[in-house]
Design a protein around this motif. Sequence first.
Motif, PDB file in Angstrom:
ATOM      1  N   GLU A  69       0.816  -1.215   0.000  1.00  0.00           N
ATOM      2  CA  GLU A  69       0.000   0.000   0.000  1.00  0.00           C
ATOM      3  C   GLU A  69       0.851   1.268   0.000  1.00  0.00           C
ATOM      4  O   GLU A  69       0.527   2.232  -0.682  1.00  0.00           O
ATOM      5  N   ILE A  70       1.955   1.272   0.749  1.00  0.00           N
ATOM      6  CA  ILE A  70       2.802   2.474   0.754  1.00  0.00           C
ATOM      7  C   ILE A  70       3.507   2.614  -0.587  1.00  0.00           C
ATOM      8  O   ILE A  70       3.705   3.729  -1.084  1.00  0.00           O
ATOM      9  N   GLU A  97       8.007  11.723   2.793  1.00  0.00           N
ATOM     10  CA  GLU A  97       7.487  10.951   3.929  1.00  0.00           C
ATOM     11  C   GLU A  97       7.074   9.552   3.487  1.00  0.00           C
ATOM     12  O   GLU A  97       7.327   8.574   4.188  1.00  0.00           O
ATOM     13  N   ALA A  98       6.466   9.435   2.329  1.00  0.00           N
ATOM     14  CA  ALA A  98       6.072   8.113   1.823  1.00  0.00           C
ATOM     15  C   ALA A  98       7.313   7.249   1.589  1.00  0.00           C
ATOM     16  O   ALA A  98       7.306   6.047   1.900  1.00  0.00           O
ATOM     17  N   CYS A 102       8.062   3.840   3.524  1.00  0.00           N
ATOM     18  CA  CYS A 102       8.313   2.642   2.718  1.00  0.00           C
ATOM     19  C   CYS A 102       9.599   1.961   3.178  1.00  0.00           C
ATOM     20  O   CYS A 102       9.637   0.737   3.350  1.00  0.00           O
ATOM     21  N   ALA A 103      10.636   2.730   3.427  1.00  0.00           N
ATOM     22  CA  ALA A 103      11.908   2.168   3.884  1.00  0.00           C
ATOM     23  C   ALA A 103      11.758   1.501   5.256  1.00  0.00           C
ATOM     24  O   ALA A 103      12.283   0.402   5.486  1.00  0.00           O
ATOM     25  N   ILE A 104      11.045   2.154   6.152  1.00  0.00           N
ATOM     26  CA  ILE A 104      10.828   1.597   7.499  1.00  0.00           C
ATOM     27  C   ILE A 104      10.039   0.294   7.421  1.00  0.00           C
ATOM     28  O   ILE A 104      10.411  -0.718   8.026  1.00  0.00           O
ATOM     29  N   LYS A 110      11.645  -7.287   6.228  1.00  0.00           N
ATOM     30  CA  LYS A 110      12.870  -8.081   6.055  1.00  0.00           C
ATOM     31  C   LYS A 110      13.331  -8.678   7.387  1.00  0.00           C
ATOM     32  O   LYS A 110      13.695  -9.856   7.463  1.00  0.00           O
ATOM     33  N   THR A 111      13.311  -7.875   8.436  1.00  0.00           N
ATOM     34  CA  THR A 111      13.731  -8.358   9.753  1.00  0.00           C
ATOM     35  C   THR A 111      12.811  -9.468  10.249  1.00  0.00           C
ATOM     36  O   THR A 111      13.278 -10.488  10.757  1.00  0.00           O
ATOM     37  N   THR A 112      11.510  -9.256  10.083  1.00  0.00           N
ATOM     38  CA  THR A 112      10.538 -10.261  10.535  1.00  0.00           C
ATOM     39  C   THR A 112      10.683 -11.540   9.740  1.00  0.00           C
ATOM     40  O   THR A 112      10.659 -12.637  10.315  1.00  0.00           O
TER      41      THR A 112
END
Length: 119
Positions: A69-70, A97-98, A102-104, A110-112
């Motif tokens: 969605e982002i 900001e988008a 998106c990066a966050i 990826k971490t999960t």
Amino acid sequence: MTAELKERTFDFSLRIIRLVESLPSTRIGEVFGRQILRCATSVGANYRAACRAKSQKDFLSKMKICEEEIDETLYWPELIKAAQVFPEGKLNAVISEANELCAIITAICKTTASKIRNS
């Protein structure tokens, strides 16, 4: 990160609402507005759902929706900018900001995914 990202995605939705209200009242403005409003507000709603996930796999599944969605949200201000239906300067902050969101969200995914693979 949970509370901060909840707040950030909520604030981002509010920015998009204000942007949509400022788009020209033309057929194109209305189509662009509906599209960006739908996907941008979905990011925060889906993030809240992810925070209530029943498992890491459920969390990742919901976060992947946020990621999609982002990414779609980024498409619309870029298209609005290219179509020159709204002042470019007002879009740059939304695009920035988008991109950060998106990066966050991508990093969280990826971490999960890595944690799931290693468990």
